[in-house]
Design a protein around this motif. Sequence first.
Motif: not given
Length: 461
Positions: A275, A279, A309-310, A312-314, A316-317, A320, A325-326
């Motif tokens: 994830g 970035y 899946a959990c 992967l969002v760490v 980006p969260a 953000t 904002w990507w």
Amino acid sequence: MTVTEVQPGHPGHPEAAAPERRARRAGRLAVAMWAAGIAAAFVTGWWLRRAGLETEDALPPLHGKARLLTWPMLPAAGVAALAVAVLPPLARRLPWWAALAAAWAAAGLWAVALAVTDGGPAALTRPLEAPTEYAAGLGALQPDPLEWLRTFSDRLYAYTTHVRGHPPLPMLVLWALERIGFGGTGWAAAFIIAAGSSAVAAIAVTVRHTAGERAARRALPFLALAPLALWVATSMDAFFLAVGAWGTALVAAGARRGARLGGVPAAAVGGIALGALPYLSYGLLPLAAVPLAVLALSRPRPRVLAALACGLVVVPALFTAGGFWWFDGVAATRDTYLVSRGSAQRSYAYFAFADLGVLGLLTGPAVAHALPSALAALWRGARARARVPGLPVALLAGAALLGTLALDASGVTKGEVERIWVPYAAWVVVAAALHRPPARRWLAAQAVTALAVQALVLSHW
């Protein structure tokens, strides 16, 4: 004397040897096409530059200059000769983790040996000290990195070239190194080389979990001596390679049956690393094809997929929440790209094919020779709808190649791909595991390719 007839299906029967002969012929043709493609890329680049149509690079399609090194190449040649001699038996005979450590060390030594031909140890830090690089922009993070992150896209024009061309995470990584006492380009170079060369072990771990230990051991020498080592010391893209490789290795470890705690922790941590890729560089999104290939080969349990899946969002969260904002970053980078004198001036038509020649330099002739066998394995697997010999290796290499072709066709990467495509090229090198060990001639060809490029090209990285 009694003559025993060799039955059809026996390895000694002429019909059994036919596929091997066809594979050898296809491999030789692929190597000829590899050499012709590289030559065409440089000849066309020379002609375009002479006509005044391609002036951004002194030696298109590479971002570098022509030169000739002679005696300074001798130590690197010695390292190559030693590695070609000892790596295949070490990869076969050492315990697994010892083989990984030996390949990691060999990859780091190979990258350093190539780099120092440009002027000793100072050559390891010189690329990071350029005014266009990340280190030159670290002062902008003081005294408030969070404010820097929140205003990153708005103030992008004020930053150095490499900062403008990437998301904020690479700068934050260097800032964190500085904060814990490892500031300066010397520590940054050591960090990048150690991380980039560790990808050899990470990729081998992935191959072991998906294709078996024998294939992983076959891949190790080729991964360690891959020509892409030219841009491991010291391009930040080598760190990107490591993050993607270890993230994928953790996913592969978590996806296998019998993993500790059901593979959930490994999959979650692997997801965090994967994830982080968008970035680190906007051009790393297509690299997702490789972990997707791992999942297709492993078919993990639903709980492993949920953990992935959990994870992967760490990242980006967190970004953000921090105010970046990507998609704004992508838009701002595109705007600065279009108004700059950089790669926006490069010809799409030329680099669409010439960059593939650079990919050939990164991966080497051994991979070109193995690609027909990899394609044949993919074809047999698709027809049989089953796992045939060589299919897992071919699928990993093919996924990376597919991601690279997507970048190439998009025009996002025009030029300078000798460093930008390093995170992809290392996975394509896995195809060389289809060579029968010790395959020293092909391993030597890989080393000679790297030595030739280093002797003839002065790269900016």
